[in-house]
Scaffold this active site. Sequence first.
Site, short mmCIF file in Angstrom:
data_model
loop_
_atom_site.label_atom_id
_atom_site.label_comp_id
_atom_site.label_asym_id
_atom_site.label_seq_id
_atom_site.Cartn_x
_atom_site.Cartn_y
_atom_site.Cartn_z
N ASP A 1 0.81 -1.23 0.00
CA ASP A 1 0.00 0.00 0.00
C ASP A 1 0.84 1.27 0.00
O ASP A 1 0.44 2.29 0.56
CB ASP A 1 -0.97 0.01 1.20
CG ASP A 1 -1.88 -1.19 1.20
OD1 ASP A 1 -2.24 -1.65 0.09
OD2 ASP A 1 -2.23 -1.68 2.29
N LYS B 1 1.74 2.11 -5.12
CA LYS B 1 2.29 1.54 -6.36
C LYS B 1 1.36 1.80 -7.54
O LYS B 1 1.80 2.14 -8.63
CB LYS B 1 2.50 0.02 -6.20
CG LYS B 1 3.50 -0.34 -5.10
CD LYS B 1 3.61 -1.85 -4.91
CE LYS B 1 2.37 -2.49 -4.33
NZ LYS B 1 2.03 -2.07 -2.96
N GLY C 1 -4.61 -4.33 -3.81
CA GLY C 1 -5.59 -3.29 -4.13
C GLY C 1 -4.79 -2.07 -4.53
O GLY C 1 -4.17 -1.44 -3.69
N HIS C 2 -4.74 -1.79 -5.83
CA HIS C 2 -3.93 -0.68 -6.34
C HIS C 2 -4.86 0.44 -6.79
O HIS C 2 -5.61 0.28 -7.75
CB HIS C 2 -3.04 -1.16 -7.49
CG HIS C 2 -2.01 -2.17 -7.06
ND1 HIS C 2 -1.12 -2.74 -7.91
CD2 HIS C 2 -1.73 -2.68 -5.82
CE1 HIS C 2 -0.32 -3.58 -7.23
NE2 HIS C 2 -0.70 -3.56 -5.97
N GLN D 1 2.00 -6.03 -3.24
CA GLN D 1 2.49 -6.17 -1.86
C GLN D 1 3.79 -5.37 -1.67
O GLN D 1 3.94 -4.33 -2.28
CB GLN D 1 2.67 -7.64 -1.47
CG GLN D 1 1.35 -8.39 -1.29
CD GLN D 1 0.73 -8.88 -2.58
OE1 GLN D 1 1.38 -9.54 -3.36
NE2 GLN D 1 -0.53 -8.58 -2.81
P1 GDP Z 1 -0.82 0.29 -3.54
O1 GDP Z 1 -1.40 -0.98 -3.05
O2 GDP Z 1 0.65 0.38 -3.28
O3 GDP Z 1 -1.16 0.61 -4.97
O4 GDP Z 1 -1.47 1.45 -2.65
P2 GDP Z 1 -3.04 1.60 -2.26
O5 GDP Z 1 -3.77 2.07 -3.45
O6 GDP Z 1 -3.53 0.39 -1.58
O7 GDP Z 1 -2.94 2.71 -1.15
C1 GDP Z 1 -2.39 3.96 -1.39
C2 GDP Z 1 -3.46 5.02 -1.06
O8 GDP Z 1 -2.86 6.30 -0.98
C3 GDP Z 1 -4.51 5.14 -2.14
O9 GDP Z 1 -5.72 5.53 -1.54
C4 GDP Z 1 -3.97 6.25 -3.03
O10 GDP Z 1 -5.01 6.94 -3.73
C5 GDP Z 1 -3.33 7.15 -2.01
N1 GDP Z 1 -2.15 7.90 -2.45
C6 GDP Z 1 -1.15 7.52 -3.31
N2 GDP Z 1 -0.18 8.47 -3.34
C7 GDP Z 1 -0.57 9.45 -2.50
C8 GDP Z 1 0.03 10.68 -2.07
O11 GDP Z 1 1.13 11.06 -2.47
N3 GDP Z 1 -0.68 11.43 -1.16
C9 GDP Z 1 -1.88 11.04 -0.67
N4 GDP Z 1 -2.49 11.82 0.21
N5 GDP Z 1 -2.46 9.88 -1.04
C10 GDP Z 1 -1.81 9.10 -1.94
P1 IMO Z 2 -0.97 -4.21 -2.22
O1 IMO Z 2 -0.51 -4.77 -3.55
C1 IMO Z 2 -0.95 -4.63 2.12
C2 IMO Z 2 -0.94 -8.73 3.69
C3 IMO Z 2 -2.16 -9.18 4.44
C4 IMO Z 2 -1.52 -10.15 5.42
C5 IMO Z 2 -0.42 -10.81 4.59
C6 IMO Z 2 -0.81 -12.14 3.98
O2 IMO Z 2 -2.25 -3.49 -2.29
O3 IMO Z 2 0.14 -3.44 -1.60
P2 IMO Z 2 -2.38 -12.84 1.96
O4 IMO Z 2 -3.84 -12.59 1.72
O5 IMO Z 2 -1.49 -12.27 0.91
O6 IMO Z 2 -2.05 -14.26 2.25
O7 IMO Z 2 -2.06 -12.05 3.33
O8 IMO Z 2 -0.14 -9.89 3.55
N1 IMO Z 2 -1.21 -8.20 2.33
C7 IMO Z 2 -1.16 -6.91 2.00
N2 IMO Z 2 -0.97 -5.81 2.77
N3 IMO Z 2 -1.10 -4.51 0.79
C8 IMO Z 2 -1.26 -5.59 0.00
O9 IMO Z 2 -1.26 -5.53 -1.34
C9 IMO Z 2 -1.35 -6.86 0.61
N4 IMO Z 2 -1.53 -8.12 0.15
C10 IMO Z 2 -1.43 -8.92 1.21
O10 IMO Z 2 -2.81 -8.11 5.09
O11 IMO Z 2 -0.88 -9.44 6.45
MG MG Z 3 -2.98 -1.65 -1.84
#
Ligand code: GDP
Ligand code: IMO
Ligand code: MG
Length: 425
Positions: A13, A16, A40-41, A223
């Site tokens: 998270d 990415k 979840g991207h 991840q």
């Molecule tokens: P990922 O799994 O690495 O793609 O990240 P996620 O989408 O799960 O979580 C990142 C969250 O931060 C999302 O809600 C994005 O919209 C948000 N986000 C990404 N970059 C920034 C930033 O520079 N500032 C803020 N405030 N939010 C951001």
């Molecule tokens: P993105 O790509 C954050 C964590 C789960 C748990 C561990 C194992 O959005 O960054 P799993 O279901 O993979 O067997 O769970 O990994 N986890 C993540 N945490 N972002 C993710 O993906 C994750 N995918 C798995 O919360 O701790």
């Molecule tokens: Mg994510």
Amino acid sequence: MPNTILIGSQWGDEGKGKIIDVLTAQADMIVRYQGGSNAGHTVIAEGKKRVLRLVPSGILHEGKVCVIGNGVVMNPLDLIEEIEMLRSTGVECKGRLFISTRTQMVMLYHRALDRADEAARPEGKKIGTTGRGIGPAYAAKVSRTGLRCGDMLIPEFPELVREQVLETNVKLAQLNAEALDADEMVQTYIEAAEKLRPYIVDTIPLIHKADREGKSLLLEGAQGTMLDIDFGTYPFVTSSNPTSGGACIGSGLSPRRIDRVVGVIKAYTTRVGEGPFPTEDFGDVGKTLAERGHEFGAVTGRPRRCGWFDAVVARYAQMVNGVDFWTLTKLDVMDTLPEIKICVAYELDGKRIEDMPASAAELARCKPIYETMPGWLEETSNVTAMDQLPLKAKAYVERLVELSGGRLGILSVGPARESTIRVGI
Ligand code: GDP
Ligand code: IMO
Ligand code: MG
């Protein structure tokens, strides 16, 4: 753009999805190389927010080719839902989304096993998985009982599914979980196979042809480094290799064709699920980061644990991935903090250590050693160039990069495409 691997440097998270979307402007082909719909991207483009779980985050750019690589575990039902979500919001996948015939499938019975296994674990042994069947699907792959996307194309497919459901029912019974209906499951997957058939191809020639033609490849990790099955906080990890080494295994591209590695890293740290997290803050700081950063799982909605930036994690990520450029995200979330801490090393059993310990038990005993910097107390979300940053914010960014090694490539100050400052890449 040179062939690029993009990885998460912390516990996932990091942002990415947003950065893949930004870099896709200069790429031709985007390949997801591991993980499944545990990811979840989030991508916010043209005012619309979309969360991608399996489809590469480059799909929102018209004309770019997207590949689900062999290292991914793909849930056909989730993918169909995602393709439909994209279609209903104006993005067509047909003709430019390709799934490898070698990609393993996550089936409903893997999800049932994942959930039953978590439920059966005593407190302290729970992983806190996303419940998406990821562990059981990768376990099936290495046990050589998994079904691959190519199996959806052969006449024996229904029988293969039936066999697996019946075998899984034995395991579910051992975990006191309900048996699954084999007929129903077979029917579900016959229908799914029909819908996905047009997307399934051998992606190895596809990727290599693009590379030979001088196209730019962008390899998308899910991840993060600390969730890596080998390098993360085992056993509190996911079941794949999100680190840069996994990109070649998960796509079939040779390591010699990789030009650079981009590490996405948040200006603070978050983690979802169980496992050690030395800089976790249980007080007001943690609360502020969670609220201002909207730190809730993009897919599961679970609250993310929050804390200060951990430079031990960053240095480790730099080493195991070979990060050339950092993308520092979510700096804006820290705008209201009067004082900011950075963990520069740990204290383990009375001794200062600079390197990541190999065991989760040791990491759980580590106490962060902090360095403190003044907060900037100004808004950064409207900044469009490095020289517009408040001086104290600039000093914080520079210190993080100095402690982490490598160079700064991108600074992100908001969730939208526009809130991105390109520095070195
Ligand atoms: P990922 O799994 O690495 O793609 O990240 P996620 O989408 O799960 O979580 C990142 C969250 O931060 C999302 O809600 C994005 O919209 C948000 N986000 C990404 N970059 C920034 C930033 O520079 N500032 C803020 N405030 N939010 C951001
Ligand atoms: P993105 O790509 C954050 C964590 C789960 C748990 C561990 C194992 O959005 O960054 P799993 O279901 O993979 O067997 O769970 O990994 N986890 C993540 N945490 N972002 C993710 O993906 C994750 N995918 C798995 O919360 O701790
Ligand atoms: Mg994510």
